[in-house]
Design a protein around this motif. Structure first.
Motif, PDB file in Angstrom:
ATOM      1  N   UNK A  39       0.757  -0.376  -0.046  1.00  0.00           N
ATOM      2  CA  UNK A  39      -0.403   0.209   0.245  1.00  0.00           C
ATOM      3  C   UNK A  39       0.730   1.084   0.126  1.00  0.00           C
ATOM      4  N   UNK A  40       2.132   1.101   1.258  1.00  0.00           N
ATOM      5  CA  UNK A  40       2.757   2.661   0.611  1.00  0.00           C
ATOM      6  C   UNK A  40       3.298   3.091  -0.317  1.00  0.00           C
ATOM      7  N   UNK A  50      -0.566   3.863 -14.535  1.00  0.00           N
ATOM      8  CA  UNK A  50      -2.194   3.571 -14.668  1.00  0.00           C
ATOM      9  C   UNK A  50      -2.902   2.664 -13.596  1.00  0.00           C
ATOM     10  N   UNK A  51      -1.813   1.300 -14.220  1.00  0.00           N
ATOM     11  CA  UNK A  51      -2.153   0.684 -13.701  1.00  0.00           C
ATOM     12  C   UNK A  51      -0.829  -0.288 -12.106  1.00  0.00           C
ATOM     13  N   UNK A  52      -2.239  -0.846 -11.284  1.00  0.00           N
ATOM     14  CA  UNK A  52      -1.427  -1.313 -10.090  1.00  0.00           C
ATOM     15  C   UNK A  52      -1.295  -2.339 -10.029  1.00  0.00           C
ATOM     16  N   UNK A  53      -0.917  -3.996  -9.666  1.00  0.00           N
ATOM     17  CA  UNK A  53      -0.985  -5.326  -9.935  1.00  0.00           C
ATOM     18  C   UNK A  53      -0.212  -5.593  -8.212  1.00  0.00           C
ATOM     19  N   UNK A  54      -0.983  -6.006  -7.304  1.00  0.00           N
ATOM     20  CA  UNK A  54      -0.381  -7.032  -6.304  1.00  0.00           C
ATOM     21  C   UNK A  54      -0.154  -8.459  -6.226  1.00  0.00           C
ATOM     22  N   UNK A  55       0.842  -9.154  -6.065  1.00  0.00           N
ATOM     23  CA  UNK A  55       0.446 -10.365  -6.382  1.00  0.00           C
ATOM     24  C   UNK A  55       1.395 -11.490  -5.239  1.00  0.00           C
ATOM     25  N   UNK A  56       0.902 -12.157  -5.024  1.00  0.00           N
ATOM     26  CA  UNK A  56       2.303 -12.786  -4.173  1.00  0.00           C
ATOM     27  C   UNK A  56       3.024 -14.334  -4.765  1.00  0.00           C
ATOM     28  N   UNK A  57       3.199 -14.828  -4.057  1.00  0.00           N
ATOM     29  CA  UNK A  57       4.422 -16.284  -4.997  1.00  0.00           C
ATOM     30  C   UNK A  57       3.252 -17.363  -5.525  1.00  0.00           C
ATOM     31  N   UNK A  58       2.238 -17.470  -4.409  1.00  0.00           N
ATOM     32  CA  UNK A  58       1.177 -18.335  -5.413  1.00  0.00           C
ATOM     33  C   UNK A  58       0.558 -18.043  -6.064  1.00  0.00           C
ATOM     34  N   UNK A  59       0.058 -16.754  -6.805  1.00  0.00           N
ATOM     35  CA  UNK A  59      -0.575 -16.104  -7.810  1.00  0.00           C
ATOM     36  C   UNK A  59       0.173 -15.707  -8.769  1.00  0.00           C
ATOM     37  N   UNK A  60      -0.063 -16.366 -10.871  1.00  0.00           N
ATOM     38  CA  UNK A  60       0.808 -16.690 -11.446  1.00  0.00           C
ATOM     39  C   UNK A  60      -0.088 -15.337 -12.680  1.00  0.00           C
ATOM     40  N   UNK A  61       0.319 -14.180 -12.231  1.00  0.00           N
ATOM     41  CA  UNK A  61       0.066 -12.663 -13.651  1.00  0.00           C
ATOM     42  C   UNK A  61       0.793 -12.804 -14.804  1.00  0.00           C
ATOM     43  N   UNK A  62       0.420 -13.312 -15.496  1.00  0.00           N
ATOM     44  CA  UNK A  62       1.252 -13.811 -16.906  1.00  0.00           C
ATOM     45  C   UNK A  62       0.715 -11.874 -17.663  1.00  0.00           C
ATOM     46  N   UNK A  63       1.965 -11.214 -18.879  1.00  0.00           N
ATOM     47  CA  UNK A  63       1.282 -10.224 -19.483  1.00  0.00           C
ATOM     48  C   UNK A  63      -0.196 -10.679 -20.221  1.00  0.00           C
TER      49      UNK A  63
END
Length: 84
Positions: A39-40, A50-63
């Motif tokens: 958050x900080x 324009x876009x922020x993505x927060x994820x952790x190691x157990x979630x896969x975010x691809x292009x």
């Protein structure tokens, strides 16, 4: 990360546009409080992106996932209008 950043393309013609990935490592002692650390970082850079993505190691975010999100967001804005 540099290799990933060099392979990602941004279709926005603005000279200020771009796509970058930043990885921030935190100490494992944070444990359950780790979910609040992003958050900080987001608030500090709110006017820069324009876009922020927060994820952790157990979630896969691809292009492809990000592109699908942006495409569907545009479709929703066309249906209901945008706030800007």
């Amino acid at each position: 990360i540099d290799l990933l950043n060099s392979r990602l393309k941004c279709t926005n013609p603005s000279p200020r546009a771009g796509f970058s990935v930043t990885v921030v490592l935190k100490t494992p002692t944070l444990r359950l409080f780790l979910v609040n650390c992003h958050r900080e970082l987001f608030y500090d850079r709110l006017e820069e992106y324009d876009l922020f993505i927060y994820t952790e190691d157990d979630i896969r975010v691809t292009p492809t996932t990000v592109a699908a999100y942006l495409y569907e967001t545009k479709r929703v804005q066309e249906l209901v209008g945008s706030e800007s």
